[in-house]
Write a protein that holds these residues in place. Structure first.
Motif, mmCIF file in Angstrom:
data_model
loop_
_atom_site.group_PDB
_atom_site.id
_atom_site.type_symbol
_atom_site.label_atom_id
_atom_site.label_comp_id
_atom_site.label_asym_id
_atom_site.label_seq_id
_atom_site.Cartn_x
_atom_site.Cartn_y
_atom_site.Cartn_z
ATOM 1 N N ALA A 80 61.341 -0.903 51.363
ATOM 2 C CA ALA A 80 62.393 -1.409 52.239
ATOM 3 C C ALA A 80 61.800 -2.075 53.475
ATOM 4 O O ALA A 80 62.283 -3.122 53.923
ATOM 5 C CB ALA A 80 63.335 -0.275 52.638
ATOM 6 N N ALA A 81 60.749 -1.469 54.057
ATOM 7 C CA ALA A 81 60.135 -2.034 55.251
ATOM 8 C C ALA A 81 59.507 -3.391 54.958
ATOM 9 O O ALA A 81 59.674 -4.350 55.730
ATOM 10 C CB ALA A 81 59.082 -1.077 55.804
ATOM 11 N N VAL A 82 58.788 -3.497 53.848
ATOM 12 C CA VAL A 82 58.144 -4.765 53.486
ATOM 13 C C VAL A 82 59.186 -5.849 53.269
ATOM 14 O O VAL A 82 59.075 -6.969 53.798
ATOM 15 C CB VAL A 82 57.281 -4.590 52.220
ATOM 16 N N ARG A 83 60.230 -5.539 52.518
ATOM 17 C CA ARG A 83 61.249 -6.548 52.224
ATOM 18 C C ARG A 83 62.068 -6.901 53.469
ATOM 19 O O ARG A 83 62.530 -8.028 53.603
ATOM 20 C CB ARG A 83 62.138 -6.058 51.089
ATOM 21 N N HIS A 84 62.239 -5.923 54.374
ATOM 22 C CA HIS A 84 62.925 -6.215 55.630
ATOM 23 C C HIS A 84 62.143 -7.264 56.421
ATOM 24 O O HIS A 84 62.730 -8.205 56.974
ATOM 25 C CB HIS A 84 63.078 -4.940 56.448
ATOM 26 N N HIS A 85 60.829 -7.112 56.473
ATOM 27 C CA HIS A 85 59.995 -8.075 57.200
ATOM 28 C C HIS A 85 59.982 -9.441 56.520
ATOM 29 O O HIS A 85 59.647 -10.440 57.161
ATOM 30 C CB HIS A 85 58.569 -7.534 57.332
ATOM 31 N N GLN A 86 60.338 -9.477 55.249
ATOM 32 C CA GLN A 86 60.419 -10.750 54.532
ATOM 33 C C GLN A 86 61.806 -11.383 54.671
ATOM 34 O O GLN A 86 62.086 -12.414 54.062
ATOM 35 C CB GLN A 86 60.098 -10.542 53.048
ATOM 36 N N GLY A 87 62.666 -10.749 55.470
ATOM 37 C CA GLY A 87 63.989 -11.294 55.716
ATOM 38 C C GLY A 87 65.045 -10.866 54.714
ATOM 39 O O GLY A 87 66.163 -11.399 54.724
ATOM 40 N N GLU A 88 64.728 -9.902 53.853
ATOM 41 C CA GLU A 88 65.699 -9.433 52.869
ATOM 42 C C GLU A 88 66.542 -8.296 53.451
ATOM 43 O O GLU A 88 66.149 -7.630 54.409
ATOM 44 C CB GLU A 88 64.978 -8.961 51.597
ATOM 45 N N ALA A 89 67.695 -8.071 52.849
ATOM 46 C CA ALA A 89 68.628 -7.042 53.342
ATOM 47 C C ALA A 89 68.304 -5.677 52.750
ATOM 48 O O ALA A 89 69.174 -4.966 52.243
ATOM 49 C CB ALA A 89 70.060 -7.440 53.001
ATOM 50 N N SER A 90 67.042 -5.292 52.821
ATOM 51 C CA SER A 90 66.601 -4.063 52.151
ATOM 52 C C SER A 90 67.184 -2.803 52.777
ATOM 53 O O SER A 90 67.465 -1.823 52.081
ATOM 54 C CB SER A 90 65.075 -3.982 52.153
ATOM 55 N N LEU A 91 67.386 -2.809 54.108
ATOM 56 C CA LEU A 91 67.959 -1.631 54.753
ATOM 57 C C LEU A 91 69.418 -1.458 54.355
ATOM 58 O O LEU A 91 69.885 -0.338 54.151
ATOM 59 C CB LEU A 91 67.830 -1.736 56.271
ATOM 60 N N TYR A 92 70.136 -2.568 54.249
ATOM 61 C CA TYR A 92 71.523 -2.503 53.781
ATOM 62 C C TYR A 92 71.573 -1.922 52.371
ATOM 63 O O TYR A 92 72.418 -1.081 52.053
ATOM 64 C CB TYR A 92 72.161 -3.900 53.780
ATOM 65 N N GLU A 93 70.654 -2.388 51.514
ATOM 66 C CA GLU A 93 70.643 -1.921 50.129
ATOM 67 C C GLU A 93 70.395 -0.418 50.062
ATOM 68 O O GLU A 93 71.045 0.309 49.311
ATOM 69 C CB GLU A 93 69.581 -2.672 49.330
ATOM 70 N N LEU A 94 69.442 0.041 50.864
ATOM 71 C CA LEU A 94 69.120 1.461 50.896
ATOM 72 C C LEU A 94 70.312 2.270 51.390
ATOM 73 O O LEU A 94 70.667 3.306 50.811
ATOM 74 C CB LEU A 94 67.912 1.666 51.816
ATOM 75 N N MET A 95 70.953 1.778 52.445
ATOM 76 C CA MET A 95 72.123 2.461 52.988
ATOM 77 C C MET A 95 73.278 2.471 51.985
ATOM 78 O O MET A 95 73.976 3.471 51.830
ATOM 79 C CB MET A 95 72.567 1.779 54.279
ATOM 80 N N GLU A 96 73.471 1.337 51.283
ATOM 81 C CA GLU A 96 74.582 1.240 50.336
ATOM 82 C C GLU A 96 74.418 2.194 49.161
ATOM 83 O O GLU A 96 75.408 2.754 48.671
ATOM 84 C CB GLU A 96 74.712 -0.200 49.844
ATOM 85 N N VAL A 97 73.187 2.394 48.716
ATOM 86 C CA VAL A 97 72.951 3.354 47.637
ATOM 87 C C VAL A 97 73.331 4.763 48.101
ATOM 88 O O VAL A 97 74.032 5.502 47.407
ATOM 89 C CB VAL A 97 71.478 3.328 47.177
ATOM 90 N N ARG A 98 72.879 5.109 49.301
ATOM 91 C CA ARG A 98 73.191 6.439 49.837
ATOM 92 C C ARG A 98 74.697 6.596 50.054
ATOM 93 O O ARG A 98 75.284 7.638 49.728
ATOM 94 C CB ARG A 98 72.439 6.638 51.152
#
Length: 222
Positions: A80-98
């Motif tokens: 998630a951290a790597v993809r966040h730095h690449q401009g992807e919505a990785s934190l949203y994805e992680l939150m949405e799964v939870r």
């Protein structure tokens, strides 16, 4: 070769009915049992230790590990951290799964929540109120709340998975210096969940869960 030896060691654990903390055969014994080289055994044990399947205690031997989901947490958080730095919505994805997991389960909790579990949740919310007055709801309290929330379902794997997603999201947000939530809002959101559970209102509990994640969503957007 290492993957084959890992598979054989895992099979040995299953065949002997070993559990976390039980000793494994010595390195020399594994060489003989598996008919492989000492280096192959060492490489396999190091790989299994990274997965928490075994624990190497230098000077004492090798034991069955804690079998936790910690490697999963580390992998998900780093991804998630790597993809966040690449401009992807990785934190949203992680939150949405939870959020999807918790919202999908809270209705079942509301239908049959034991009185003792409700008492634990109310106690944790009271602790949140006290911590909020001090300026910050502690992450340990929040984690304990979400663990207690689904305990009555009696599914240990589910509890571990939910906790893993909690830990992964928390870890990556801390690594990225995410702003801390308003402690009073955190307290109120958790109190709303407990109030709905005490009323046995599953729909209201689902709405309270979504409101809780809406707050996280807003902070991520900011």
């Amino acid at each position: 070769m290492s993957e084959d030896v890992q598979a054989q060691i895992k099979q040995l654990i299953l065949q002997r009915g070993l559990t976390p903390g039980d000793p494994l055969p010595t390195e020399a014994d594994l060489v003989g049992l598996l008919d492989v080289s000492r280096n192959s055994v060492r490489e396999a044990l190091k790989a299994l230790q990274a997965m928490r399947i075994v624990e190497i205690r230098h000077g004492f031997g090798t034991y069955v590990g804690p079998l936790t989901l910690e490697p999963f947490v580390e992998g998900v958080a780093f991804r998630a951290a790597v993809r966040h730095h690449q401009g992807e919505a990785s934190l949203y994805e992680l939150m949405e799964v939870r959020e999807a997991l918790e919202a999908g389960l809270i209705g079942a909790v509301a239908r049959d929540l034991p009185a003792e579990d409700l008492a634990v949740l109310k106690g944790l919310v009271q602790r949140m109120a006290e911590e909020a007055r001090g300026g910050e709801v502690q992450s340990a309290t929040d984690r304990a709340f979400h663990l207690a929330l689904y305990r009555s379902l009696g599914n240990h794997l589910l509890s571990e998975v939910l906790d893993a997603f909690w830990a992964a999201l928390r870890r990556v947000r801390e690594d990225l210096s995410d702003d801390r939530p308003d402690p009073e809002v955190t307290y109120r959101q958790h109190r709303e969940i407990v109030d709905a559970l005490e009323a046995g209102d599953g729909d209201r509990a689902v709405e309270a869960i979504h409101r809780h994640f809406d707050g996280i969503r807003r902070r991520l957007a900011e």
